[in-house]
Design a protein around this motif. Structure first.
Motif, short mmCIF file in Angstrom:
data_model
loop_
_atom_site.label_atom_id
_atom_site.label_comp_id
_atom_site.label_asym_id
_atom_site.label_seq_id
_atom_site.Cartn_x
_atom_site.Cartn_y
_atom_site.Cartn_z
N ILE A 81 0.86 -1.18 0.00
CA ILE A 81 0.00 0.00 0.00
C ILE A 81 0.90 1.23 0.00
CG2 ILE A 81 -1.83 1.25 1.18
CD1 ILE A 81 -2.45 -1.44 2.65
N THR A 82 0.79 2.04 -1.05
CA THR A 82 1.61 3.24 -1.14
C THR A 82 0.75 4.46 -1.47
OG1 THR A 82 2.14 2.84 -3.46
CG2 THR A 82 3.70 2.00 -1.82
N TYR A 83 1.26 5.61 -1.06
CA TYR A 83 0.61 6.90 -1.33
C TYR A 83 1.71 7.86 -1.74
CZ TYR A 83 -1.88 11.27 -0.53
OH TYR A 83 -2.45 12.51 -0.68
N THR A 84 1.57 8.46 -2.91
CA THR A 84 2.54 9.43 -3.41
C THR A 84 2.02 10.83 -3.10
OG1 THR A 84 3.09 7.89 -5.18
CG2 THR A 84 3.84 10.16 -5.44
N THR A 85 2.75 11.55 -2.26
CA THR A 85 2.28 12.82 -1.72
C THR A 85 1.96 13.86 -2.79
OG1 THR A 85 3.56 12.43 0.27
CG2 THR A 85 2.81 14.67 -0.10
N ASN A 86 2.88 14.12 -3.72
CA ASN A 86 2.66 15.23 -4.66
C ASN A 86 1.55 14.97 -5.68
OD1 ASN A 86 4.21 13.30 -5.94
ND2 ASN A 86 5.49 14.76 -7.03
N THR A 87 1.17 13.71 -5.89
CA THR A 87 0.12 13.41 -6.87
C THR A 87 -1.13 12.79 -6.24
OG1 THR A 87 1.07 11.22 -7.29
CG2 THR A 87 1.78 13.04 -8.73
N ALA A 88 -1.07 12.46 -4.95
CA ALA A 88 -2.17 11.80 -4.22
C ALA A 88 -2.52 10.44 -4.84
CB ALA A 88 -3.39 12.70 -4.13
N LYS A 89 -1.53 9.80 -5.48
CA LYS A 89 -1.77 8.48 -6.10
C LYS A 89 -1.63 7.38 -5.07
CE LYS A 89 -0.70 9.61 -10.83
NZ LYS A 89 0.09 9.30 -12.01
N ILE A 90 -2.52 6.41 -5.19
CA ILE A 90 -2.58 5.27 -4.29
C ILE A 90 -2.36 4.00 -5.10
CG2 ILE A 90 -4.11 3.95 -2.78
CD1 ILE A 90 -5.69 6.85 -2.91
N HIS A 91 -1.66 3.06 -4.50
CA HIS A 91 -1.50 1.74 -5.12
C HIS A 91 -1.55 0.70 -4.02
CE1 HIS A 91 0.01 -1.48 -7.68
NE2 HIS A 91 0.73 -1.83 -6.63
N PHE A 92 -2.23 -0.42 -4.28
CA PHE A 92 -2.13 -1.56 -3.39
C PHE A 92 -2.36 -2.83 -4.18
CE2 PHE A 92 -6.60 -0.23 -2.46
CZ PHE A 92 -7.29 -1.39 -2.76
N ALA A 93 -1.95 -3.95 -3.58
CA ALA A 93 -2.06 -5.25 -4.23
C ALA A 93 -2.83 -6.22 -3.35
CB ALA A 93 -0.67 -5.81 -4.53
N ALA A 94 -3.64 -7.03 -3.99
CA ALA A 94 -4.31 -8.16 -3.35
C ALA A 94 -3.75 -9.40 -4.03
CB ALA A 94 -5.82 -8.07 -3.50
N ARG A 95 -2.56 -9.80 -3.59
CA ARG A 95 -1.82 -10.86 -4.29
C ARG A 95 -2.59 -12.17 -4.33
NH1 ARG A 95 3.67 -8.96 -1.73
NH2 ARG A 95 4.18 -7.35 -3.24
N GLY A 96 -3.33 -12.49 -3.28
CA GLY A 96 -4.12 -13.72 -3.26
C GLY A 96 -5.19 -13.76 -4.34
N LEU A 97 -5.60 -12.59 -4.80
CA LEU A 97 -6.60 -12.50 -5.88
C LEU A 97 -5.93 -12.21 -7.22
CD1 LEU A 97 -9.29 -10.28 -4.10
CD2 LEU A 97 -9.29 -12.76 -4.36
N GLY A 98 -4.62 -11.99 -7.21
CA GLY A 98 -3.92 -11.62 -8.44
C GLY A 98 -4.39 -10.27 -8.95
N ALA A 99 -4.62 -9.33 -8.03
CA ALA A 99 -5.20 -8.03 -8.40
C ALA A 99 -4.40 -6.89 -7.81
CB ALA A 99 -6.64 -7.96 -7.91
N THR A 100 -4.51 -5.73 -8.47
CA THR A 100 -3.94 -4.49 -7.95
C THR A 100 -4.96 -3.37 -8.12
OG1 THR A 100 -2.90 -3.90 -10.05
CG2 THR A 100 -1.54 -5.13 -8.48
N TYR A 101 -4.74 -2.29 -7.38
CA TYR A 101 -5.59 -1.11 -7.45
C TYR A 101 -4.69 0.10 -7.62
CZ TYR A 101 -8.87 2.57 -6.06
OH TYR A 101 -9.65 3.70 -6.02
N ASP A 102 -5.07 0.97 -8.55
CA ASP A 102 -4.39 2.25 -8.75
C ASP A 102 -5.45 3.34 -8.74
OD1 ASP A 102 -1.52 1.61 -9.27
OD2 ASP A 102 -2.45 0.33 -10.79
N GLY A 103 -5.27 4.31 -7.88
CA GLY A 103 -6.26 5.36 -7.78
C GLY A 103 -5.67 6.67 -7.32
N VAL A 104 -6.56 7.61 -7.06
CA VAL A 104 -6.21 8.94 -6.59
C VAL A 104 -7.11 9.26 -5.41
CG1 VAL A 104 -6.11 11.39 -7.21
CG2 VAL A 104 -5.52 9.67 -8.91
N SER A 105 -6.52 9.87 -4.38
CA SER A 105 -7.27 10.29 -3.21
C SER A 105 -7.61 11.77 -3.34
CB SER A 105 -6.42 10.05 -1.96
OG SER A 105 -7.02 10.64 -0.84
N PHE A 106 -8.80 12.14 -2.91
CA PHE A 106 -9.17 13.55 -2.93
C PHE A 106 -10.17 13.84 -1.83
CE2 PHE A 106 -12.08 11.41 -5.73
CZ PHE A 106 -13.29 12.04 -5.57
#
Length: 116
Positions: free
Chosen positions: A64-89
């Motif tokens: 689970i990561t959050y990039t401060t200057n862009t508010a980008k979020i990333h996380f992985a659900a490895r057991g499902l073989g899935a990832t999420y990429d988004g933006v927080s606002f």
């Protein structure tokens, strides 16, 4: 985690910690999801997801990561073989993004529980 990823994970724990509800949209199907992000002993973000309608709970979330200057979020659900990429606002009470699984990119938005 690399030093940069650890710093981004600590930022995710600070900015995104708490419980979230979301809806994964796949064609006509709308699948409710819950997400809980907390802080581990090292100060990094850790989490679990659940899909109550599918009978799935305690799905581990990692990287689970959050990039401060862009508010980008990333996380992985490895057991499902899935990832999420988004933006927080909206003061980190909403996340909009894409769920990536089995070659599909599906819209997935989360709202922090207790936010308006």
């Amino acid at each position: 985690l690399s030093p940069a990823d650890l710093a981004a994970s600590k930022m995710a724990a600070q900015r995104l910690g708490g419980n979230w509800n979301g809806t994964l949209t796949s064609g006509e199907a709308k699948i409710p999801l819950s997400l809980s992000i907390s802080t581990n002993k090292d100060g990094a973000a850790t989490g679990i997801m659940a899909s109550p309608d599918q009978g799935l709970k305690d799905i581990p979330i990692s990287t689970i990561t959050y990039t401060t200057n862009t508010a980008k979020i990333h996380f992985a659900a490895r057991g499902l073989g899935a990832t999420y990429d988004g933006v927080s606002f909206n003061t980190h009470t909403w996340m909009t993004g894409q769920w990536h699984q089995a070659g599909q990119n599906l819209p997935l938005n989360f709202r922090k529980i207790g936010s308006k």
